[in-house]
Motif scaffolding. Structure first.
Motif, short mmCIF file in Angstrom:
data_model
loop_
_atom_site.label_atom_id
_atom_site.label_comp_id
_atom_site.label_asym_id
_atom_site.label_seq_id
_atom_site.Cartn_x
_atom_site.Cartn_y
_atom_site.Cartn_z
N MET A 137 0.85 -1.16 0.00
CA MET A 137 0.00 0.00 0.00
C MET A 137 0.90 1.24 0.00
SD MET A 137 -2.94 0.63 2.81
CE MET A 137 -4.51 1.10 2.22
N PRO A 138 0.81 2.08 -0.98
CA PRO A 138 1.68 3.26 -1.04
C PRO A 138 1.56 4.12 0.22
CG PRO A 138 0.53 2.97 -3.11
CD PRO A 138 -0.07 1.99 -2.14
N GLY A 139 2.70 4.52 0.77
CA GLY A 139 2.74 5.38 1.94
C GLY A 139 2.51 4.67 3.26
N ALA A 140 2.41 3.35 3.24
CA ALA A 140 2.13 2.60 4.47
C ALA A 140 3.34 2.57 5.39
CB ALA A 140 1.71 1.18 4.12
N LEU A 141 3.08 2.49 6.66
CA LEU A 141 4.09 2.33 7.69
C LEU A 141 3.96 0.91 8.21
CD1 LEU A 141 6.21 3.49 9.68
CD2 LEU A 141 4.27 4.19 11.11
N LEU A 142 5.03 0.12 8.13
CA LEU A 142 5.01 -1.26 8.57
C LEU A 142 5.39 -1.34 10.04
CD1 LEU A 142 4.77 -4.29 7.95
CD2 LEU A 142 7.17 -4.24 7.29
N LEU A 143 4.45 -1.82 10.86
CA LEU A 143 4.70 -2.02 12.28
C LEU A 143 4.18 -3.39 12.70
CD1 LEU A 143 3.60 1.35 13.93
CD2 LEU A 143 5.91 0.47 13.73
N PRO A 144 4.96 -4.15 13.46
CA PRO A 144 4.45 -5.41 13.99
C PRO A 144 3.27 -5.13 14.93
CG PRO A 144 6.83 -5.28 14.27
CD PRO A 144 6.35 -3.92 13.83
N LEU A 145 2.35 -6.05 14.97
CA LEU A 145 1.17 -5.91 15.83
C LEU A 145 1.58 -5.64 17.28
CD1 LEU A 145 -1.91 -6.02 15.99
CD2 LEU A 145 -1.74 -8.49 16.29
N SER A 146 2.67 -6.25 17.73
CA SER A 146 3.12 -6.08 19.12
C SER A 146 3.53 -4.64 19.44
CB SER A 146 4.28 -7.02 19.41
OG SER A 146 5.37 -6.75 18.56
N ARG A 147 3.95 -3.87 18.45
CA ARG A 147 4.38 -2.48 18.66
C ARG A 147 3.34 -1.46 18.22
NH1 ARG A 147 9.38 -1.26 15.64
NH2 ARG A 147 9.01 0.75 16.58
N LEU A 148 2.32 -1.90 17.58
CA LEU A 148 1.37 -1.00 16.93
C LEU A 148 0.60 -0.10 17.88
CD1 LEU A 148 0.16 -0.32 14.16
CD2 LEU A 148 -1.62 -1.95 14.68
N ALA A 149 0.05 -0.63 18.92
CA ALA A 149 -0.85 0.15 19.77
C ALA A 149 -0.19 1.41 20.33
CB ALA A 149 -1.39 -0.71 20.90
N ALA A 150 0.97 1.29 20.94
CA ALA A 150 1.62 2.45 21.55
C ALA A 150 2.11 3.44 20.50
CB ALA A 150 2.78 1.99 22.42
N ALA A 151 2.72 2.96 19.44
CA ALA A 151 3.29 3.84 18.42
C ALA A 151 2.23 4.64 17.68
CB ALA A 151 4.12 3.03 17.44
N CYS A 152 1.18 3.99 17.24
CA CYS A 152 0.16 4.67 16.43
C CYS A 152 -0.81 5.49 17.26
CB CYS A 152 -0.59 3.66 15.58
SG CYS A 152 0.41 3.03 14.22
N ARG A 153 -1.08 5.06 18.47
CA ARG A 153 -2.02 5.80 19.30
C ARG A 153 -1.51 7.21 19.52
NH1 ARG A 153 -2.77 2.40 23.47
NH2 ARG A 153 -1.00 3.21 24.57
#
Length: 79
Positions: free
Chosen positions: A1-17
């Motif tokens: 997906m163009p412009g997507a940021l790849l984050l493992p599910l384990s790190r996703l909640a804190a980083a994206c919130r």
């Protein structure tokens, strides 16, 4: 997906919130099949982020002839 940021599910909640709250814009979450992205959306929305899931994942995205790129921004493939 163009412009997507790849984050493992384990790190996703804190980083994206934190990022979502600061920028006040929704997050679009996608994975290969749609299963992990559903889990990610649950984590994010419980944390206060505005997040939506791409139903069917990148597989459905590609089948719909939407653009798929690799990490270098070049045409990619879905395995």
């Amino acid at each position: 997906m163009p412009g997507a940021l790849l984050l493992p599910l384990s790190r996703l909640a804190a980083a994206c919130r934190c990022r979502a709250r600061r920028k006040r814009r929704p997050l679009v979450v996608i994975c290969r099949s749609g299963r992990r992205s559903q889990q990610a959306v649950d984590l994010l929305t419980r944390g206060g982020a505005d997040a939506v899931d791409v139903v069917g994942g990148i597989q459905e995205w590609a089948l719909s002839a939407l653009p798929v790129v690799n990490a270098q921004g070049l045409p990619g493939t879905v395995a």
